[in-house]
Motif scaffolding. Sequence first.
Motif, short mmCIF file in Angstrom:
data_model
loop_
_atom_site.label_atom_id
_atom_site.label_comp_id
_atom_site.label_asym_id
_atom_site.label_seq_id
_atom_site.Cartn_x
_atom_site.Cartn_y
_atom_site.Cartn_z
N SER A 112 3.18 19.97 7.69
CA SER A 112 2.70 18.60 7.49
C SER A 112 3.53 17.86 6.44
N ALA A 113 4.20 18.59 5.56
CA ALA A 113 5.03 17.98 4.52
C ALA A 113 6.40 17.56 5.05
N GLY A 114 6.76 18.00 6.25
CA GLY A 114 8.03 17.61 6.86
C GLY A 114 9.23 18.16 6.13
N GLU A 115 10.24 17.31 5.99
CA GLU A 115 11.52 17.72 5.40
C GLU A 115 11.38 18.19 3.95
N ARG A 116 10.37 17.72 3.25
CA ARG A 116 10.21 18.05 1.84
C ARG A 116 10.07 19.56 1.64
N LYS A 117 9.47 20.27 2.58
CA LYS A 117 9.24 21.71 2.44
C LYS A 117 9.84 22.48 3.61
N LEU A 118 10.96 21.99 4.14
CA LEU A 118 11.59 22.60 5.32
C LEU A 118 11.97 24.07 5.10
N VAL A 119 12.63 24.37 4.01
CA VAL A 119 13.09 25.74 3.76
C VAL A 119 11.89 26.68 3.64
N ALA A 120 10.87 26.25 2.91
CA ALA A 120 9.66 27.08 2.77
C ALA A 120 9.00 27.30 4.12
N ALA A 121 8.98 26.26 4.96
CA ALA A 121 8.38 26.39 6.29
C ALA A 121 9.14 27.39 7.15
N LEU A 122 10.46 27.33 7.13
CA LEU A 122 11.26 28.26 7.93
C LEU A 122 11.11 29.69 7.42
N ALA A 133 -0.55 19.64 -3.55
CA ALA A 133 -0.61 20.24 -2.22
C ALA A 133 0.52 21.25 -2.03
N ASP A 134 1.72 20.90 -2.52
CA ASP A 134 2.84 21.83 -2.43
C ASP A 134 2.58 23.09 -3.25
N LEU A 135 2.03 22.92 -4.44
CA LEU A 135 1.72 24.09 -5.28
C LEU A 135 0.65 24.97 -4.64
N THR A 136 -0.32 24.36 -3.99
CA THR A 136 -1.36 25.12 -3.29
C THR A 136 -0.73 25.94 -2.16
N ALA A 137 0.14 25.31 -1.40
CA ALA A 137 0.80 26.02 -0.30
C ALA A 137 1.71 27.12 -0.83
N ASP A 138 2.43 26.84 -1.91
CA ASP A 138 3.30 27.86 -2.51
C ASP A 138 2.48 29.04 -3.02
N THR A 139 1.29 28.75 -3.55
CA THR A 139 0.39 29.81 -4.01
C THR A 139 -0.07 30.66 -2.83
N ALA A 199 -2.29 38.85 4.88
CA ALA A 199 -1.01 38.19 4.60
C ALA A 199 -0.73 37.14 5.67
N ARG A 200 -0.97 37.51 6.92
CA ARG A 200 -0.76 36.58 8.03
C ARG A 200 -1.62 35.33 7.86
N GLN A 201 -2.86 35.52 7.49
CA GLN A 201 -3.77 34.39 7.29
C GLN A 201 -3.26 33.49 6.15
N SER A 202 -2.83 34.08 5.07
CA SER A 202 -2.33 33.31 3.93
C SER A 202 -1.07 32.53 4.32
N TRP A 203 -0.14 33.20 5.02
CA TRP A 203 1.09 32.53 5.43
C TRP A 203 0.81 31.43 6.46
N THR A 204 -0.16 31.65 7.32
CA THR A 204 -0.51 30.62 8.32
C THR A 204 -1.02 29.37 7.63
N GLN A 205 -1.85 29.54 6.60
CA GLN A 205 -2.36 28.39 5.85
C GLN A 205 -1.22 27.67 5.12
N ALA A 206 -0.33 28.43 4.52
CA ALA A 206 0.81 27.81 3.83
C ALA A 206 1.69 27.06 4.82
N LEU A 207 1.94 27.67 5.97
CA LEU A 207 2.81 27.05 6.97
C LEU A 207 2.23 25.74 7.49
N ALA A 208 0.92 25.69 7.65
CA ALA A 208 0.29 24.45 8.11
C ALA A 208 0.61 23.31 7.14
#
Length: 173
Positions: free
Chosen positions: A54-64, A18-24, A41-50
Motif C-alpha cells: 500500500s506504500a508503493g515505491e516508498r517501501k519497494l525494497v522491503a516489499a520485495l 505505519a512504516d515503523l509498524t510494518a518494519d516491526t 512468521a508467515r502471518q507476520s510477513w503477510t501483514q507487513a507486506l500488505a
Amino acid sequence: QFDDAAQRLHGLRGATVADLTADTQRARGYVLAAMGDQSAARQSWTQALAHYRSAGERKLVAALETSVKLAQTAMRQGRIHEAIRDTQAIMSDCETRLGANHPITLDALNTLATASVRTGDFATARSAARKVRDAQAPDAGERKRVDEYVNARIALYSGDAPQAERDLRALLA
C-alpha cells in the motif's frame, strides 16, 4: 518486545508510524522464523507486506524482500508449487527495479532453484542456479564447483543416489 513496540505504535498516525509498524512486523517474522514457527512468521510477513504494497515505491525494497521471505516460508512448509509461483511472480520486479545482481534478486533466484529441483523441474533449477553462480562466483574454479553442486542436487532429486554421492565426494576431494 515486538508486541510491545507494535502496541505503542498502534494508536499513532502517519506514514512514518505505519512504516515503523510494518518494519516491526517484518522483524517479528524473522524472529519467529528463527524460532521455528513458520506459520506465525508467515502471518507476520503477510501483514507487513500488505502495508509495504500500500506504500508503493516508498517501501519497494522491503516489499520485495518480504515477498521472497514468504516464498521461502511456503517452501519450508512443503508448499513447493506455491513457492515457485510466488517467486516467479516477483522475479521481474526484482530484476527490473533492483538489478540482476542485487542480493534480494539473487535470494529469489536461489529460492526458485531450490524449489524447482524439488519438483523435478531441473531445467528451471539449473537456469536459476547459473544466474546466481554467474553473479557470485568470481572465478572459473568456483563456477565449476557451483555447477558440480547443482548437478549433485539434481542427481539426488532425480533418484540417482549413487551419482549424487559420486558428485558430492568429488566436491569434497
